[in-house]
Design an enzyme around this catalytic site. Structure first.
Site, short mmCIF file in Angstrom:
data_model
loop_
_atom_site.label_atom_id
_atom_site.label_comp_id
_atom_site.label_asym_id
_atom_site.label_seq_id
_atom_site.Cartn_x
_atom_site.Cartn_y
_atom_site.Cartn_z
N GLY A 184 54.28 75.46 44.36
CA GLY A 184 52.85 75.61 44.38
C GLY A 184 52.34 75.18 42.97
O GLY A 184 51.33 75.42 42.94
N CYS A 185 53.24 75.27 42.49
CA CYS A 185 52.86 74.87 40.70
C CYS A 185 52.60 73.81 41.00
O CYS A 185 51.64 72.69 40.49
CB CYS A 185 53.69 74.97 39.83
SG CYS A 185 54.43 76.79 39.90
N THR A 186 53.27 72.66 41.56
CA THR A 186 52.90 70.82 41.80
C THR A 186 51.75 70.82 42.72
O THR A 186 50.54 70.20 41.96
CB THR A 186 54.13 70.49 42.81
OG1 THR A 186 55.04 70.73 42.34
CG2 THR A 186 53.64 68.95 43.01
N ALA A 241 48.61 71.70 40.10
CA ALA A 241 48.70 70.98 39.05
C ALA A 241 48.32 69.36 39.30
O ALA A 241 47.51 69.09 38.98
CB ALA A 241 49.68 70.76 37.89
#
Length: 151
Positions: free
Chosen positions: A45-47, A50
């Site tokens: 999710g963070c990738t 970003a």
């Protein structure tokens, strides 16, 4: 859930980015800031979040925004994340969780029936005068830029 609301002054912060440089909110006076909080470098999710912000970074710049990501990861972790995905914006290392707590995004979370402390994925849009213009608590990681720019 954060205690901060639209129209409130954004808490000032100082911290080190991926290169160990000290940056503060006041460095961006006169610019709008997309300040996004995320749990962990190199997670799905963070990738997605970003990379979506990075893909639209030029659009943010053209509209007068600066993008800053904050997580409890270290400077070294942030630098690897930036290198791997060619991210063009600052990631701040908040290992002591001071910025996370100031913005009210460090708290109790639940997953798979377990309760733990963690980062509540949240984005703050801060205007040129340092006031919170928008708080996004239901972040769509794959289309976050559209979420920010269409608000």
């Amino acid at each position: 859930m954060t205690h901060l609301k639209e129209g409130m002054p954004a808490p000032d912060f100082s911290g080190k980015n991926q290169a160990g440089e000290l940056i503060s909110l006041k460095d961006f006076k006169g610019k709008k800031v997309v300040l996004y909080f995320y749990p962990k470098d190199n997670t799905p999710g963070c990738t997605s979040e970003a990379c979506d912000l990075n893909d639209n970074y030029e659009t943010f710049l053209s509209k007068g925004y600066e993008v800053i990501g904050v997580s409890p990861d270290s400077e070294a972790s942030h630098q690897k994340f930036i290198d791997k995905y060619k991210l063009q914006f600052n990631l701040m290392a908040d290992t002591e969780k001071e910025i996370l707590q100031a913005y009210g995004v460090w708290g109790e979370k639940k997953m798979y029936g377990k309760t733990y402390m963690g980062v509540m994925r949240t984005t703050f849009i801060i205007d040129e005068k340092g006031l919170i213009e928008k708080v996004i608590e239901k972040v769509n990681t794959k289309n976050h830029s559209q979420q920010i720019l269409s608000e």
